[in-house]
Design a protein around this motif. Structure first.
Motif, PDB file in Angstrom:
ATOM      1  N   ALA A  14       0.841  -1.206   0.000  1.00 11.39           N
ATOM      2  CA  ALA A  14       0.000   0.000   0.000  1.00 11.39           C
ATOM      3  C   ALA A  14       0.874   1.253   0.000  1.00 11.39           C
ATOM      4  CB  ALA A  14      -0.919  -0.006   1.218  1.00 11.39           C
ATOM      5  N   ALA A  15       1.957   1.246   0.772  1.00  8.59           N
ATOM      6  CA  ALA A  15       2.864   2.396   0.798  1.00  8.59           C
ATOM      7  C   ALA A  15       3.507   2.604  -0.564  1.00  8.59           C
ATOM      8  CB  ALA A  15       3.932   2.199   1.874  1.00  8.59           C
ATOM      9  N   LYS A  16       3.898   1.508  -1.199  1.00 11.08           N
ATOM     10  CA  LYS A  16       4.506   1.605  -2.525  1.00 11.08           C
ATOM     11  C   LYS A  16       3.507   2.160  -3.537  1.00 11.08           C
ATOM     12  CE  LYS A  16       7.578  -1.018  -5.478  1.00 11.08           C
ATOM     13  NZ  LYS A  16       8.234  -2.296  -5.705  1.00 11.08           N
ATOM     14  N   ALA A  17       2.237   1.757  -3.400  1.00 10.55           N
ATOM     15  CA  ALA A  17       1.197   2.265  -4.304  1.00 10.55           C
ATOM     16  C   ALA A  17       0.977   3.760  -4.109  1.00 10.55           C
ATOM     17  CB  ALA A  17      -0.107   1.503  -4.083  1.00 10.55           C
ATOM     18  N   ARG A  18       1.207   4.260  -2.885  1.00  9.82           N
ATOM     19  CA  ARG A  18       1.066   5.700  -2.606  1.00  9.82           C
ATOM     20  C   ARG A  18       2.261   6.489  -3.118  1.00  9.82           C
ATOM     21  NH1 ARG A  18      -0.080   3.930   2.645  1.00  9.82           N
ATOM     22  NH2 ARG A  18       1.897   4.832   3.315  1.00  9.82           N
ATOM     23  N   GLY A  19       3.311   5.807  -3.543  1.00  2.00           N
ATOM     24  CA  GLY A  19       4.478   6.489  -4.087  1.00  2.00           C
ATOM     25  C   GLY A  19       5.639   6.605  -3.120  1.00  2.00           C
ATOM     26  N   VAL A  20       5.537   5.959  -1.970  1.00  2.00           N
ATOM     27  CA  VAL A  20       6.638   5.994  -1.013  1.00  2.00           C
ATOM     28  C   VAL A  20       7.781   5.153  -1.564  1.00  2.00           C
ATOM     29  CG1 VAL A  20       7.345   5.356   1.331  1.00  2.00           C
ATOM     30  CG2 VAL A  20       5.079   6.309   0.941  1.00  2.00           C
TER      31      VAL A  20
END
Length: 158
Positions: free
Chosen positions: A37-43
């Motif tokens: 989920a964090a990766k999907a947010r661009g983190v």
């Protein structure tokens, strides 16, 4: 025999092991889901430093500056009355003013607030500020290498 359950037999120990393994798998799944989920947010995962956290740092600094600006007049009044920092902490608690996170005031929080009020225009942009200089504490016992942070001079309003 198990130390926390001396009456446990082989079957009970096996069941505890199975439940522990299941719990480990659930934790792993939740962690992987959160990272996805964090990766999907661009983190950017696996990176550290100001570039990854800058947005949050700037936002938090702006909120802290706004909070300090709200209390600047009250702090000036405390100083005009000649209150010590500990007395200011007690006064803020007595009045019912809470910290930005809603907690009780502590001396360290007040010191950071005073520093923020004293030098709002001298702050460097987020992520570029060097830490304040460290100086030897002249009041330290001989042989001790105690250090203290140099704070700005108190703000005097006439």
């Amino acid at each position: 025999m198990a130390a926390d359950n001396p009456t446990a037999d082989k079957t009970m120990i096996y069941m505890h092991a199975v439940m522990s393994e299941w719990e480990r798998d659930q934790i792993s799944k939740r962690t992987k889901d959160a990272l996805a989920a964090a990766k999907a947010r661009g983190v950017k995962l696996g990176t550290t430093g100001p570039a990854n956290l800058k947005r949050n740092i700037v936002q938090r600094q702006k909120a802290a500056d706004a909070f300090a600006a709200k209390l600047a007049g009250m702090i000036a009044g405390f100083r005009a009355r000649g209150l010590s920092q500990r007395a200011m902490v007690n006064e803020l608690s007595t009045i019912g003013i809470r910290t930005p996170k809603g907690g009780e005031w502590r001396l360290g929080q007040l010191c950071r607030l005073l520093k923020r009020i004293a030098a709002p225009m001298t702050r460097a942009p987020a992520g570029t500020a060097a830490p304040p200089p460290r100086v030897a504490n002249p009041g330290a016992a001989p042989g001790k290498r105690s250090l203290q942070t140099r704070l700005p001079a108190p703000l005097i309003i006439k």
